[in-house]
Design an enzyme around this catalytic site. Structure first.
Site, PDB file in Angstrom:
ATOM      1  N   SER A   2       0.848  -1.194   0.000  1.00  0.00           N
ATOM      2  CA  SER A   2       0.000   0.000   0.000  1.00  0.00           C
ATOM      3  C   SER A   2       0.881   1.241   0.000  1.00  0.00           C
ATOM      4  O   SER A   2       1.452   1.611   1.010  1.00  0.00           O
ATOM      5  CB  SER A   2      -0.902  -0.015   1.238  1.00  0.00           C
ATOM      6  OG  SER A   2      -0.124  -0.254   2.389  1.00  0.00           O
ATOM      7  N   CYS A   3       1.006   1.892  -1.148  1.00  0.00           N
ATOM      8  CA  CYS A   3       1.975   2.974  -1.325  1.00  0.00           C
ATOM      9  C   CYS A   3       1.302   4.210  -1.909  1.00  0.00           C
ATOM     10  O   CYS A   3       0.144   4.179  -2.294  1.00  0.00           O
ATOM     11  CB  CYS A   3       3.099   2.513  -2.247  1.00  0.00           C
ATOM     12  SG  CYS A   3       3.852   0.935  -1.762  1.00  0.00           S
ATOM     13  N   THR A   4       2.054   5.311  -1.977  1.00  0.00           N
ATOM     14  CA  THR A   4       1.588   6.535  -2.615  1.00  0.00           C
ATOM     15  C   THR A   4       2.720   7.080  -3.470  1.00  0.00           C
ATOM     16  O   THR A   4       3.856   7.201  -2.990  1.00  0.00           O
ATOM     17  CB  THR A   4       1.171   7.586  -1.582  1.00  0.00           C
ATOM     18  OG1 THR A   4       0.278   7.009  -0.622  1.00  0.00           O
ATOM     19  CG2 THR A   4       0.485   8.757  -2.259  1.00  0.00           C
ATOM     20  N   ASN A  23       6.134   6.609  -1.405  1.00  0.00           N
ATOM     21  CA  ASN A  23       6.112   5.971  -0.096  1.00  0.00           C
ATOM     22  C   ASN A  23       5.976   4.472  -0.296  1.00  0.00           C
ATOM     23  O   ASN A  23       5.024   4.022  -0.929  1.00  0.00           O
ATOM     24  CB  ASN A  23       4.900   6.437   0.720  1.00  0.00           C
ATOM     25  CG  ASN A  23       5.019   7.857   1.220  1.00  0.00           C
ATOM     26  OD1 ASN A  23       6.082   8.457   1.171  1.00  0.00           O
ATOM     27  ND2 ASN A  23       3.915   8.396   1.698  1.00  0.00           N
ATOM     28  N   GLU A  95       3.738   0.626  -7.156  1.00  0.00           N
ATOM     29  CA  GLU A  95       2.501   1.094  -6.538  1.00  0.00           C
ATOM     30  C   GLU A  95       1.427   0.048  -6.814  1.00  0.00           C
ATOM     31  O   GLU A  95       1.053  -0.176  -7.975  1.00  0.00           O
ATOM     32  CB  GLU A  95       2.098   2.430  -7.177  1.00  0.00           C
ATOM     33  CG  GLU A  95       0.814   3.008  -6.667  1.00  0.00           C
ATOM     34  CD  GLU A  95       1.015   3.768  -5.371  1.00  0.00           C
ATOM     35  OE1 GLU A  95       0.055   3.856  -4.604  1.00  0.00           O
ATOM     36  OE2 GLU A  95       2.140   4.264  -5.144  1.00  0.00           O
TER      37      GLU A  95
END
Length: 486
Positions: A2-4, A23, A95
């Site tokens: 779970s990234c941004t 992230n 992502e």
């Protein structure tokens, strides 16, 4: 994972850099220890075997050196995540994104069986691609070929950049993909959701100037009725993505906040007359920012917990029911933040800088290192499984865990820490680049020394911050009592 992700075109950045940042967040309830290191050509495998899927791939004989941020514990593979190679090309992978039932039924994700490996995924992609590419476009083409041949067991988005271009690739089902060039004056926000909106099929099957895709994509769209009569400009997000209730608490609010930050006056983002809200499925994939984007902007927005909105979990006023309603961008389980900055004005080989932060971004510091080197300082490259303040990863984890419980009183010390690290790192880099005059024969040694100086400064500032946060947290323990003995 779970990234941004945030991508910044060269004409949208403050100094003409291309910048790609992400992230890298662990799954819920997990905290994956990471390190920042260099992989030299002699250390790159010539035959690769994925730990998770079992897929085996023969690699080229002449890999380039590259930086990466692998897992400390490699029981599930390397997960190299992000880096810059010696050809000044960078990528970040991956992502995790969403899809829909129509797509996953038409081209199912690859499932590992006793007879067949399970394709490639986030564990593998950087290792398989980054050491072999000389441009962002070449990265798209290499990864696209691997997806078509090996398939994938998950849905992912991957960014590539060189000094001139940024490309964003999204997987579609098990074997298909599309990629779009980020306009030079735009930035892109990506929050765990299929993102590309407008995709020009005519360009993808013609000049290939700004769009690339699987060679059979049109036939795939027609066979499974995925195009929905869009014509030559496909609404890719509608065709391939999701629009679920889960998106509206986990994904779209992050995109809404980032777009709102960079374009506060372009649209109405709040109130009963808002043009876009945290629940909007049609948020723009890319926009021209109202002002040029800096490294500090990237760090701030990727550390966000919805400051200035009712959704901030640290807000002490307003509607308590709204606090923490959405998944923060700077979530507690971030493993690291990487920003690859390819600077046009810096002399080669000083042009490539990778900014790194470990742990929860609301409480950590962002620090740059030159990447055209053969090794990186032990403070960032020597993370161990053992919890210790002697490396950057664990020190930041400890600062965050203590400061979170006493946010209001710890915030000033965190802000001073973040300011001190970044400003002193800029000064060290400026001094190093002034020292190299004429030929660049001593540049390698200058960059190595600058990185060591940055790491020494970073450790001093981090140790100081840790001591202050420990003291403040201890003073505010619930069993504190004012009366002393005597």
């Amino acid at each position: 994972m779970s990234c941004t992700t945030l991508l910044v075109g060269k004409n949208a950045s403050y100094d003409g850099s291309t910048m790609i940042a992400r992230n890298d967040d662990s799954g819920s309830g997990k905290f994956t220890a990471k390190k920042f290191t260099v992989v030299r050509p002699e250390d790159q495998p010539r035959h690769y075997t994925s730990v998770l899927s079992g897929v085996e791939i023969d690699l080229l004989d002449e890999p380039m050196r590259y930086t990466c941020c692998p897992n400390v514990n490699m029981k599930e593979g390397r997960w190299a995540a992000a880096g810059i190679n010696e050809a000044d090309v960078t990528m970040t992978a991956t992502e995790t994104i969403t899809s829909n039932e129509r797509v996953l039924g038409a081209d199912p994700l690859v499932v590992k069986t006793q007879e067949h490996p399970g394709g490639i995924g986030e564990e593998d992609i950087v290792v398989l691609v980054l050491p072999y590419i000389h441009s962002a476009r070449e990265g798209v083409e290499r990864l696209g070929s691997l997806l078509e041949t090996c398939g994938t067991y998950e849905m992912n988005g991957i960014a590539f950049a060189d000094h001139d271009e940024i490309w964003w690739l999204e997987t579609i089902g098990g074997h298909h993909w599309i990629a779009k060039k980020v306009p030079d004056d735009h930035y892109v926000v990506m929050p765990n959701q299929f993102g590309i909106d407008k995709f020009d099929l005519k360009d993808a099957f013609g000049e290939k100037k700004n769009h690339l895709c699987s060679p059979d994509l049109i036939a795939f769209l027609d066979q499974y009725h995925l195009a929905l009569n869009d014509g030559p400009v496909l609404n890719a997000r509608y065709a391939f993505g999701s629009h679920s209730d889960a998106d509206h608490c986990y994904n779209t609010p992050r995109a809404w906040y980032m777009l709102r930050y960079f374009n506060p006056r372009t649209h109405i983002w709040d109130g009963p007359n808002a043009e876009y809200t945290p629940f909007s499925d049609d948020l723009p994939w890319s926009m021209v920012p109202e002002r040029k984007i800096t490294v500090e902007d990237v760090k701030y927005v990727l550390s966000s917990h919805y400051q200035g909105t009712p959704y901030d979990p640290y807000e002490r006023h307003g509607d308590a029911a709204m606090r923490g309603a959405f998944r923060p961008i700077g979530v507690n389980r971030t493993s690291f933040l990487s920003l690859s900055q390819l600077r046009p004005e810096a002399r080669a080989p000083f042009a490539c800088v990778e900014w790194i932060a470990f742990g929860c971004n609301a409480f950590n510091a962002f620090v740059p290192f030159y990447t055209n080197v053969d090794s990186l300082p032990a403070y960032v490259s020597g993370t161990t499984d053992r919890v210790t303040s002697e490396n950057f990863y664990w020190a930041n984890r400890m600062i965050a865990a203590m400061a979170d419980a006493h946010f209001a009183v710890c915030e000033p010390d965190i802000e001073r820490y973040q300011m001190a690290v970044a400003s002193k790192a800029y000064a060290i880099m400026a001094k190093a680049e002034r020292e190299v005059k004429g030929d660049l024969s001593d540049a390698d040694q200058v960059m190595l020394q600058a990185n060591e100086d940055i790491a020494a400064m970073l450790k001093k500032e981090t140790d100081d911050c840790l001591a202050k946060i420990l003291y403040t947290s201890s003073i505010h323990m619930k069993n504190a009592y004012a009366r002393e003995d005597g």
